[in-house]
Design an enzyme around this catalytic site. Structure first.
Site, PDB file in Angstrom:
ATOM      1  N   GLU A 354       0.831  -1.211   0.000  1.00  0.00           N
ATOM      2  CA  GLU A 354       0.000   0.000   0.000  1.00  0.00           C
ATOM      3  C   GLU A 354       0.860   1.253   0.000  1.00  0.00           C
ATOM      4  O   GLU A 354       0.475   2.284  -0.546  1.00  0.00           O
ATOM      5  CB  GLU A 354      -0.938   0.000   1.212  1.00  0.00           C
ATOM      6  CG  GLU A 354      -2.023   1.066   1.111  1.00  0.00           C
ATOM      7  CD  GLU A 354      -3.129   0.895   2.140  1.00  0.00           C
ATOM      8  OE1 GLU A 354      -4.201   0.380   1.775  1.00  0.00           O
ATOM      9  OE2 GLU A 354      -2.902   1.263   3.312  1.00  0.00           O
ATOM     10  N   HIS A 385       5.895 -26.638   3.405  1.00  0.00           N
ATOM     11  CA  HIS A 385       4.990 -27.652   2.865  1.00  0.00           C
ATOM     12  C   HIS A 385       3.979 -27.048   1.908  1.00  0.00           C
ATOM     13  O   HIS A 385       2.972 -27.690   1.576  1.00  0.00           O
ATOM     14  CB  HIS A 385       4.283 -28.368   4.021  1.00  0.00           C
ATOM     15  CG  HIS A 385       5.206 -29.141   4.899  1.00  0.00           C
ATOM     16  ND1 HIS A 385       5.596 -30.434   4.610  1.00  0.00           N
ATOM     17  CD2 HIS A 385       5.863 -28.797   6.038  1.00  0.00           C
ATOM     18  CE1 HIS A 385       6.434 -30.873   5.545  1.00  0.00           C
ATOM     19  NE2 HIS A 385       6.612 -29.889   6.420  1.00  0.00           N
ATOM     20  N   LYS A 506     -13.753   1.725  -3.720  1.00  0.00           N
ATOM     21  CA  LYS A 506     -14.722   1.969  -2.648  1.00  0.00           C
ATOM     22  C   LYS A 506     -15.887   2.825  -3.145  1.00  0.00           C
ATOM     23  O   LYS A 506     -17.052   2.583  -2.802  1.00  0.00           O
ATOM     24  CB  LYS A 506     -14.030   2.633  -1.454  1.00  0.00           C
ATOM     25  CG  LYS A 506     -13.043   1.714  -0.732  1.00  0.00           C
ATOM     26  CD  LYS A 506     -12.617   2.250   0.611  1.00  0.00           C
ATOM     27  CE  LYS A 506     -11.786   3.491   0.527  1.00  0.00           C
ATOM     28  NZ  LYS A 506     -11.251   3.910   1.847  1.00  0.00           N
TER      29      LYS A 506
END
Length: 543
Positions: A354, A385, A506
């Site tokens: 960001e 893994h 947004k």
């Protein structure tokens, strides 16, 4: 020397070093001594990067040419280093000790910070003493933090990391975090909680964040339904508001005595040091929170005063510049070998991507250099893994940060100490294999392996060795990464303190709420969105 000359010299060096394998470089017995750097209980090992000590000298020259020292002084001195929002970025002031002053735009910001810390101390004391009572008169024993982004990730990461440092006074308080806008976290949590003893911490800088306020409204209604009391009573007993807009918190109904203030110069991803850190203070006590601040402040001082050749944040940043801009490595894995740091990769993803996920320079031009790489990560044993297959045998070049404490469980059972030794062994072994590949084996064994069992190595990595994980050292670690981000932003000539890239989505989401209620999607929308809206509408109308 000007920056372009420095870049030119670095490109020449890169052409030579690109041809070398880390196994050749690591054959130098003096390499660790010349490429590892320590400060106040933290060791930064850069010896597994494809560079030489003289490469670091060239990178330091680049930092000098970009005016980094002056930019550091401007940051910590309160200059308006965030030009697109015309304000300072004073997360360093949030951890400046009492007794010092820093005047910014005519106001002593340190005095304001200390005032908020004093109020935090009072609220935490009331909670820890059992004097904060819910609507039934019972003591609060559960705290739910409602926030998103920086209002969630920093406190969540830190509370998890410092779980074992809880003082006795906080052990009777359960702490939870809610951030998802779809209500899934909150709905499952509320079914298990007692409304009469639950306190919500509503953290929002603007107090207009739609996801946070949606969760808060659900929590408020849950309390009203459970108690049958007026909303004013519920808000007085069961909500704390943390915001830079106290007038908005008052409009929402949170009384002033239940509010904590922070400031618009506190970026969300830098806000855990502010009142947003209240959950940390509840979990660790104010003493623990102040130790966290003290660790970060020690790095602030180091960052401003240490020569770049010994400056941990600067050196970490320069190693990244070398890999990203000179060796064309654009993926970065964060690999803590300590389960307490499980949320650190997510926290650093926000901090770095960001901040420096920008393609426009400070003067409005297109960036000349690649900027922030893609970050991801996981606790080391889980990652081994999962995606280590790609790190060891994939086609992508990846730089890695291994983060591990040297000591743990020193006063606990031998079996737990053995488990920490296992984590240390795996951390060091993986860094070794990433660098050397199967050259870590003897040549005959490596040569005899079939192609699908070969390891090419030559993946660069940093090892950050912490003496021991404590509130103080965690504060140091986070501050090192914060200042690394700023250093790289200076060199790339971008603004790390705004985040306009999150705004349009947004705004569009708010408009899309109306479209979800329309029987026919707007013709102004693109065909893909119209298609999805049509499908959603049809499904919602199906019994």
């Amino acid at each position: 020397m000007n920056p372009e000359t420095c870049w030119s010299h670095l490109r020449e060096s890169a052409q030579v070093l690109k041809k070398q394998h880390l196994s050749e470089l690591l054959s130098d017995s003096e390499r660790f001594e010349s490429l590892s750097f320590g400060h106040d209980g933290i060791l930064l090992d850069l010896s597994r990067h494809r560079l030489l000590p003289e490469t670091l000298d060239q990178l330091v020259a680049l930092a000098d040419a970009c005016g980094l020292k002056e930019k550091i002084d401007a940051l910590i001195g309160g200059a308006h280093v965030n030009p697109t929002e015309d304000r300072a970025a004073l997360h360093t002031a949030l951890r400046t000790p009492a007794g010092k002053t820093l005047e910014v735009d005519g106001t002593d910001v340190v005095a304001g910070v200390q005032k908020t810390l004093e109020k935090m101390d009072q609220l935490v004391g009331i909670l820890h003493s059992g004097q904060w009572r819910g609507y039934s008169g019972e003591a609060i024993d559960t705290v739910v933090n409602i926030g998103v982004g920086g209002s969630d990730l920093g406190p969540l990461m830190t509370c998890h990391a410092l779980e074992e440092f809880k003082p006795d006074a906080s052990k009777g308080i359960d702490l939870h975090f809610v951030s998802s806008m779809d209500g899934s976290q909150l709905s499952g949590l509320l079914s298990r909680l007692n409304p009469a003893t639950t306190l919500f911490v509503l953290s929002s800088k603007s107090f207009t964040t739609i996801d946070t306020l949606a969760n808060a409204a659900t929590a408020r209604q849950w309390l009203i339904d459970a108690s049958g009391l007026a909303v004013e009573t519920i808000l007085r007993h069961h909500f704390i508001g943390i915001t830079a807009k106290p007038e908005k918190a008052c409009e929402w109904g949170i009384p002033e005595q239940n509010q904590l203030l922070f400031w618009d110069w506190t970026g969300g991803r830098y806000s855990m040091w502010s009142a947003i850190g209240l959950p940390i203070a509840i979990a660790t006590g104010m003493d623990g929170f102040r130790q966290l601040l003290a660790g970060a402040h020690s790095i602030d001082t180091h960052y401003q005063e240490a020569p770049f050749e010994q400056n941990l944040p600067v050196l970490l940043a320069l190693a990244g510049i070398w890999n990203i801009n000179l060796l064309d490595i654009h993926a970065h894995a964060i690999l803590p070998y300590d389960g307490r740091l499980a949320h650190l990769p997510s926290y650093l993803e926000q901090l770095e991507m960001e901040s420096n996920g920008k393609s426009v320079t400070l003067d409005g031009a297109d960036a000349e250099h690649r900027t922030c790489p893609v970050l991801w990560g996981e606790i080391g044993p889980n990652a081994q893994h999962a995606f280590y297959q790609l790190l060891h045998q994939g086609t992508e070049a990846v730089m890695c940060d291994f983060i591990v404490p040297a000591k743990r469980y020193t006063e606990q059972s031998q079996t737990l100490q053995e488990q920490h030794r296992l984590a240390l062994a795996n951390c060091l072994a993986q860094a070794r294999v990433l660098a050397l590949g199967d050259k870590a084996l003897d040549e005959e064994t490596a040569a005899a392996a079939p192609a699908w069992k070969r390891y090419r190595g030559n993946q660069p990595s940093t090892v950050i060795l912490i003496d021991e994980l404590t509130p103080y050292s965690l504060g140091q670690l986070i501050a090192i990464y914060e200042h690394k981000v700023y250093t790289q932003a200076v060199i790339w000539q971008i603004n790390p303190f705004d985040q306009w890239g999150v705004e349009l989505g947004k705004k569009m989401a708010t408009a899309m709420l109306n479209e979800l209620d329309e029987p026919n999607p707007s013709a102004a929308l693109d065909s893909a969105t119209r298609g999805l809206l049509g499908r959603i509408t049809a499904l919602r109308q199906t019994p």
